[in-house]
Design a protein around this motif. Structure first.
Motif, short mmCIF file in Angstrom:
data_model
loop_
_atom_site.label_atom_id
_atom_site.label_comp_id
_atom_site.label_asym_id
_atom_site.label_seq_id
_atom_site.Cartn_x
_atom_site.Cartn_y
_atom_site.Cartn_z
N GLU A 253 -81.15 -13.27 -41.25
CA GLU A 253 -82.68 -13.19 -41.11
C GLU A 253 -83.23 -13.07 -39.99
O GLU A 253 -84.29 -12.14 -39.78
CB GLU A 253 -83.05 -14.15 -42.07
N GLU A 254 -82.91 -13.88 -39.01
CA GLU A 254 -83.65 -13.70 -37.82
C GLU A 254 -83.43 -12.82 -36.87
O GLU A 254 -84.24 -12.02 -36.35
CB GLU A 254 -83.23 -15.28 -37.13
N VAL A 255 -82.12 -12.16 -37.02
CA VAL A 255 -81.80 -10.90 -36.29
C VAL A 255 -82.33 -9.88 -36.96
O VAL A 255 -82.75 -8.81 -36.30
CB VAL A 255 -80.16 -10.71 -36.47
N ARG A 256 -82.55 -9.83 -38.42
CA ARG A 256 -83.12 -8.64 -39.22
C ARG A 256 -84.73 -8.64 -38.61
O ARG A 256 -85.00 -7.68 -38.63
CB ARG A 256 -82.92 -8.68 -40.50
N ILE B 92 -73.78 -25.39 -46.57
CA ILE B 92 -74.64 -25.35 -45.24
C ILE B 92 -74.24 -24.45 -44.55
O ILE B 92 -74.97 -23.58 -43.88
CB ILE B 92 -74.48 -26.71 -44.57
N GLU B 93 -72.94 -24.00 -44.42
CA GLU B 93 -72.45 -22.73 -43.39
C GLU B 93 -73.14 -21.38 -43.98
O GLU B 93 -73.47 -20.77 -43.22
CB GLU B 93 -71.10 -22.91 -43.49
N ALA B 94 -73.32 -21.52 -45.42
CA ALA B 94 -73.49 -19.98 -45.87
C ALA B 94 -75.22 -20.11 -45.68
O ALA B 94 -75.41 -18.85 -45.07
CB ALA B 94 -73.37 -20.03 -47.45
N LYS B 95 -75.79 -21.00 -45.59
CA LYS B 95 -77.27 -21.11 -45.36
C LYS B 95 -77.60 -20.77 -43.94
O LYS B 95 -78.65 -20.11 -43.31
CB LYS B 95 -77.91 -22.67 -45.79
#
Length: 75
Positions: free
Chosen positions: A62-65, A52-55
């Motif tokens: 992804e949001e920052v990208r 869950i941490e990795a996700k």
């Protein structure tokens, strides 16, 4: 020097810095009871929490990208 080593050791112990592990476990067990009532899960393993941490990290990345290069605040 000891202080820096101690802090580094403490940081390495917490493998899920972006999550409240107890809440993740509680939520997982509540959802498991609702979605799969026949299984009667009682515990949540650390490998589950680490996945869950990795996700979460991937979602943040992804949001920052994809965020537009305007302003100073991530919205």
């Amino acid at each position: 020097m000891e202080t820096t080593e101690t802090i580094d050791t403490i940081k390495s112990i917490n493998t899920t810095p972006h999550l409240c592990r107890s809440k993740v476990k509680q939520t997982a067990l509540e959802l498991a009871a609702a979605i799969r009532p026949a299984n009667k899960f009682q515990r949540v393993g650390m490998s589950f929490v680490e996945r869950i941490e990795a996700k979460v990290r991937a979602a943040i990345r992804e949001e920052v990208r994809i965020h537009p290069s305007r302003g100073k605040t991530l919205l």
